[in-house]
Design a protein around this motif. Structure first.
Motif, PDB file in Angstrom:
ATOM      1  N   GLY A   1      59.609  52.704  88.838  1.00 52.53           N
ATOM      2  CA  GLY A   1      60.064  53.797  87.998  1.00 52.53           C
ATOM      3  C   GLY A   1      59.185  54.064  86.798  1.00 52.53           C
ATOM      4  N   VAL A   2      58.026  53.385  86.714  1.00 51.05           N
ATOM      5  CA  VAL A   2      57.123  53.533  85.566  1.00 51.05           C
ATOM      6  C   VAL A   2      55.737  53.920  86.079  1.00 51.05           C
ATOM      7  N   CYS A   3      55.089  54.849  85.392  1.00 54.84           N
ATOM      8  CA  CYS A   3      53.710  55.195  85.732  1.00 54.84           C
ATOM      9  C   CYS A   3      52.822  54.969  84.511  1.00 54.84           C
ATOM     10  N   GLY A   4      51.557  54.713  84.779  1.00 56.56           N
ATOM     11  CA  GLY A   4      50.611  54.463  83.696  1.00 56.56           C
ATOM     12  C   GLY A   4      49.192  54.652  84.192  1.00 56.56           C
ATOM     13  N   PRO A   5      48.215  54.478  83.328  1.00 53.15           N
ATOM     14  CA  PRO A   5      46.824  54.696  83.717  1.00 53.15           C
ATOM     15  C   PRO A   5      46.363  53.673  84.751  1.00 53.15           C
ATOM     16  N   PRO A   6      45.459  54.065  85.647  1.00 52.35           N
ATOM     17  CA  PRO A   6      44.820  53.062  86.501  1.00 52.35           C
ATOM     18  C   PRO A   6      44.149  52.002  85.620  1.00 52.35           C
ATOM     19  N   GLY A   7      44.130  50.776  86.132  1.00 51.53           N
ATOM     20  CA  GLY A   7      43.537  49.684  85.367  1.00 51.53           C
ATOM     21  C   GLY A   7      44.453  48.485  85.351  1.00 51.53           C
ATOM     22  N   GLY A   8      44.051  47.469  84.618  1.00 49.77           N
ATOM     23  CA  GLY A   8      44.870  46.273  84.568  1.00 49.77           C
ATOM     24  C   GLY A   8      44.236  45.184  83.734  1.00 49.77           C
ATOM     25  N   VAL A   9      44.765  43.976  83.904  1.00 48.81           N
ATOM     26  CA  VAL A   9      44.351  42.835  83.097  1.00 48.81           C
ATOM     27  C   VAL A   9      42.994  42.314  83.561  1.00 48.81           C
ATOM     28  N   ILE A  10      42.142  42.028  82.621  1.00 49.64           N
ATOM     29  CA  ILE A  10      40.827  41.451  82.905  1.00 49.64           C
ATOM     30  C   ILE A  10      40.990  40.021  83.402  1.00 49.64           C
ATOM     31  N   LYS A  11      40.214  39.650  84.419  1.00 50.09           N
ATOM     32  CA  LYS A  11      40.296  38.312  85.003  1.00 50.09           C
ATOM     33  C   LYS A  11      39.160  37.420  84.513  1.00 50.09           C
ATOM     34  N   TYR A  12      39.438  36.133  84.521  1.00 50.26           N
ATOM     35  CA  TYR A  12      38.383  35.161  84.237  1.00 50.26           C
ATOM     36  C   TYR A  12      37.936  34.524  85.542  1.00 50.26           C
ATOM     37  N   PHE A  13      36.754  33.901  85.526  1.00 48.17           N
ATOM     38  CA  PHE A  13      36.191  33.283  86.714  1.00 48.17           C
ATOM     39  C   PHE A  13      36.361  31.762  86.639  1.00 48.17           C
ATOM     40  N   PRO A  14      36.281  31.065  87.792  1.00 44.52           N
ATOM     41  CA  PRO A  14      36.545  29.623  87.811  1.00 44.52           C
ATOM     42  C   PRO A  14      35.818  28.804  86.747  1.00 44.52           C
ATOM     43  N   PRO A  15      34.536  29.079  86.407  1.00 46.71           N
ATOM     44  CA  PRO A  15      33.897  28.250  85.379  1.00 46.71           C
ATOM     45  C   PRO A  15      34.584  28.307  84.021  1.00 46.71           C
ATOM     46  N   ALA A  16      35.408  29.341  83.789  1.00 43.54           N
ATOM     47  CA  ALA A  16      36.104  29.445  82.497  1.00 43.54           C
ATOM     48  C   ALA A  16      37.367  28.610  82.448  1.00 43.54           C
ATOM     49  N   ALA A  17      37.804  28.096  83.595  1.00 47.75           N
ATOM     50  CA  ALA A  17      39.077  27.381  83.629  1.00 47.75           C
ATOM     51  C   ALA A  17      39.098  26.201  82.660  1.00 47.75           C
ATOM     52  N   GLY A  18      37.998  25.450  82.615  1.00 49.62           N
ATOM     53  CA  GLY A  18      37.936  24.307  81.711  1.00 49.62           C
ATOM     54  C   GLY A  18      37.964  24.730  80.259  1.00 49.62           C
ATOM     55  N   VAL A  19      37.266  25.810  79.941  1.00 53.45           N
ATOM     56  CA  VAL A  19      37.272  26.323  78.568  1.00 53.45           C
ATOM     57  C   VAL A  19      38.684  26.692  78.154  1.00 53.45           C
ATOM     58  N   LEU A  20      39.375  27.436  79.003  1.00 50.58           N
ATOM     59  CA  LEU A  20      40.720  27.905  78.674  1.00 50.58           C
ATOM     60  C   LEU A  20      41.711  26.740  78.627  1.00 50.58           C
ATOM     61  N   GLU A  21      41.510  25.765  79.485  1.00 50.32           N
ATOM     62  CA  GLU A  21      42.388  24.590  79.455  1.00 50.32           C
ATOM     63  C   GLU A  21      42.252  23.848  78.129  1.00 50.32           C
ATOM     64  N   ARG A  22      41.035  23.707  77.650  1.00 50.39           N
ATOM     65  CA  ARG A  22      40.834  23.020  76.372  1.00 50.39           C
ATOM     66  C   ARG A  22      41.436  23.813  75.208  1.00 50.39           C
ATOM     67  N   LEU A  23      41.529  25.123  75.358  1.00 47.71           N
ATOM     68  CA  LEU A  23      42.148  25.950  74.323  1.00 47.71           C
ATOM     69  C   LEU A  23      43.672  25.930  74.408  1.00 47.71           C
ATOM     70  N   GLY A  24      44.207  25.331  75.480  1.00 53.13           N
ATOM     71  CA  GLY A  24      45.659  25.277  75.635  1.00 53.13           C
ATOM     72  C   GLY A  24      46.250  26.536  76.225  1.00 53.13           C
ATOM     73  N   PHE A  25      45.436  27.310  76.939  1.00 51.85           N
ATOM     74  CA  PHE A  25      45.897  28.576  77.515  1.00 51.85           C
ATOM     75  C   PHE A  25      46.877  28.326  78.649  1.00 51.85           C
ATOM     76  N   ASP A  26      48.037  28.994  78.592  1.00 53.50           N
ATOM     77  CA  ASP A  26      49.075  28.897  79.620  1.00 53.50           C
ATOM     78  C   ASP A  26      49.216  30.279  80.248  1.00 53.50           C
ATOM     79  N   GLU A  27      48.580  30.438  81.419  1.00 57.52           N
ATOM     80  CA  GLU A  27      48.550  31.756  82.052  1.00 57.52           C
ATOM     81  C   GLU A  27      49.948  32.213  82.453  1.00 57.52           C
ATOM     82  N   GLU A  28      50.202  33.494  82.243  1.00 56.60           N
ATOM     83  CA  GLU A  28      51.492  34.085  82.575  1.00 56.60           C
ATOM     84  C   GLU A  28      51.480  34.543  84.021  1.00 56.60           C
ATOM     85  N   ARG A  29      52.450  34.101  84.791  1.00 59.66           N
ATOM     86  CA  ARG A  29      52.590  34.531  86.180  1.00 59.66           C
ATOM     87  C   ARG A  29      53.950  35.202  86.313  1.00 59.66           C
ATOM     88  N   THR A  30      53.944  36.473  86.654  1.00 62.56           N
ATOM     89  CA  THR A  30      55.188  37.236  86.688  1.00 62.56           C
ATOM     90  C   THR A  30      55.448  37.789  88.076  1.00 62.56           C
TER      91      THR A  30
END
Length: 220
Positions: free
Chosen positions: A32-61
């Motif tokens: 029931g909602v429309c919006g512009p084409p596009g979406g959330v920017i993704k990170y690549f596997p080598p960034a996983a360690g960086v984000l883990e050290r920052l305490g990033f908790d990815e949102e899965r909905t």
């Protein structure tokens, strides 16, 4: 310094114009909602360690909770935000906005019933319109503050690919046989509704840098 966690969401939006209107897609994740084409920017596997050290908790909905994520959307400890922004600014191990838009355009064209794109999307070029940053700011009823970044781009229509995509989407937005693609006026976006569809608040960034309507609750 506040110890309240910060929810981050970094996205790219595509502005497609049809005369004085803007092409919007119906969202399968927000019926029931429309919006512009596009979406959330993704990170690549080598960034996983960086984000883990920052305490990033990815949102899965839902309804895509089982789909591979790697989205730059989730919670960060307040003390990690500055380091996260420094990493993001390097552009390392993440999508750039243009690549995000190519991927999302391919995926979302299928979702709204347009079928696979016939164009060579890797040849599409984009022109930056504006970047809108919101927050970090408190969110009513939520145990976190929120930091959002929206990068808005136009398709460059000087080459064949961009022009063909723009024309294809504009035709679909005017055609009754494609109800999940619409063309909304500035007045529609300010009002926040077009017929049966609500218009997502980030659609306002196609026109300027100010949000005009409140957030819509996600599906849970």
């Amino acid at each position: 310094m506040s110890r309240t966690p910060v929810r981050i969401s970094f996205s790219a939006l595509l502005r497609v114009r049809d005369d004085d209107r803007f092409v919007l897609f119906h969202s399968p994740t927000r019926p029931g909602v429309c919006g512009p084409p596009g979406g959330v920017i993704k990170y690549f596997p080598p960034a996983a360690g960086v984000l883990e050290r920052l305490g990033f908790d990815e949102e899965r909905t839902p309804p895509r909770i089982e789909v591979a994520g790697m989205d730059l959307r989730g919670l960060l400890p307040a003390g990690s935000v500055r380091r996260f922004l420094a990493w993001f600014a390097t552009g390392a191990y993440r999508e750039h906005a243009e690549d995000c838009l190519r991927r999302e355009l391919a995926e979302e064209s299928l979702e709204v019933g347009l079928g696979p794109t016939a164009e060579n999307l890797h040849e599409a070029r984009f022109a930056h319109v504006r970047t809108v940053v919101e927050g970090p700011a408190a969110v009513p009823g939520k145990p976190y503050r929120q930091l959002r970044r929206f990068e808005v781009y136009d398709l460059v229509t000087g080459n064949g690919v961009g022009l063909r995509i723009t024309r294809r989407l504009a035709r679909a937005g005017r055609a009754a046989e494609h109800p999940d693609v619409v063309c909304a006026s500035r007045s529609d976006i300010r009002h926040g509704r077009l017929g049966r569809l609500l218009i997502a608040p980030q659609s306002a960034f196609l026109m300027g840098g100010v949000r005009l309507t409140p957030d819509l609750p996600p599906v849970r």
